[in-house]
Design a protein around this motif. Structure first.
Motif, short mmCIF file in Angstrom:
data_model
loop_
_atom_site.label_atom_id
_atom_site.label_comp_id
_atom_site.label_asym_id
_atom_site.label_seq_id
_atom_site.Cartn_x
_atom_site.Cartn_y
_atom_site.Cartn_z
N ASP A 52 40.79 1.39 26.73
CA ASP A 52 39.88 1.54 27.80
C ASP A 52 38.45 1.32 27.33
O ASP A 52 37.59 0.77 28.06
CB ASP A 52 39.89 3.13 28.21
N ASP A 53 38.13 1.77 25.87
CA ASP A 53 36.82 1.46 25.36
C ASP A 53 36.65 0.03 25.22
O ASP A 53 35.61 -0.65 25.66
CB ASP A 53 36.79 2.10 23.87
N ILE A 54 37.54 -0.85 25.06
CA ILE A 54 37.67 -2.33 24.84
C ILE A 54 37.13 -3.04 26.14
O ILE A 54 36.45 -3.84 26.36
CB ILE A 54 38.62 -2.93 23.85
N ALA A 55 38.00 -2.59 27.05
CA ALA A 55 37.65 -2.96 28.52
C ALA A 55 36.34 -2.48 28.99
O ALA A 55 35.54 -3.65 29.43
CB ALA A 55 38.81 -2.24 29.47
N LYS A 56 35.92 -1.53 28.72
CA LYS A 56 34.47 -0.98 29.14
C LYS A 56 33.35 -1.88 28.43
O LYS A 56 32.64 -2.37 29.03
CB LYS A 56 34.09 0.51 28.63
N ASP A 57 33.47 -2.21 27.04
CA ASP A 57 32.58 -2.89 26.42
C ASP A 57 32.63 -4.39 26.88
O ASP A 57 31.47 -5.01 27.04
CB ASP A 57 32.80 -2.88 24.78
N ARG A 58 33.61 -4.95 27.24
CA ARG A 58 33.76 -6.19 27.84
C ARG A 58 33.01 -6.42 29.28
O ARG A 58 32.32 -7.23 29.40
CB ARG A 58 35.16 -6.72 28.12
N LYS A 59 33.57 -5.33 30.08
CA LYS A 59 32.68 -5.23 31.19
C LYS A 59 30.97 -5.12 31.36
O LYS A 59 30.27 -5.86 31.95
CB LYS A 59 32.88 -4.19 31.90
N HIS A 65 25.19 -10.23 30.19
CA HIS A 65 25.05 -11.64 30.14
C HIS A 65 24.65 -12.23 31.44
O HIS A 65 23.83 -13.31 31.57
CB HIS A 65 26.38 -12.19 29.90
N LEU A 66 25.21 -11.58 32.62
CA LEU A 66 24.61 -11.95 34.17
C LEU A 66 23.11 -11.79 34.24
O LEU A 66 22.56 -12.34 35.05
CB LEU A 66 25.55 -11.51 35.07
#
Length: 86
Positions: A52-59, A65-66
């Motif tokens: 979950d932490d990895i997914a949150k960081d990617r998001k 970036h946008l």
């Protein structure tokens, strides 16, 4: 073939299990199994937390970036002029 060749067959494994039962007794095995089950439960919970932490960081990184502005680099001629003025 394993390390011991054919030394450990099905009957040997049954004998090992019976020896473990005799050594630890019927009262200790449920406690051991409960501890093992709790350890597996904690491990799985930690794994999902990390995912979950990895997914949150990617998001968050993709959102950052946008939001970035486009940066233009100076022209090489302008850079030369700025260095000549010094």
């Amino acid at each position: 073939m394993g390390i011991f060749g054919n030394a450990l067959s099905g009957w040997h494994l049954v004998a090992i299990v019976l020896v473990v039962l005799v050594l630890f007794g019927a009262t200790k095995l449920p406690i051991f199994a409960k501890g093992l089950g709790q350890s597996i439960k904690i491990f799985r919970k930690e794994m999902t937390d990390v995912q979950d932490d990895i997914a949150k960081d990617r998001k968050e990184r993709s959102a950052e970036h946008l939001d970035r502005e486009t940066v233009t680099t100076p022209d090489s001629a302008q850079t030369r002029r700025a260095s000549e003025d010094r």
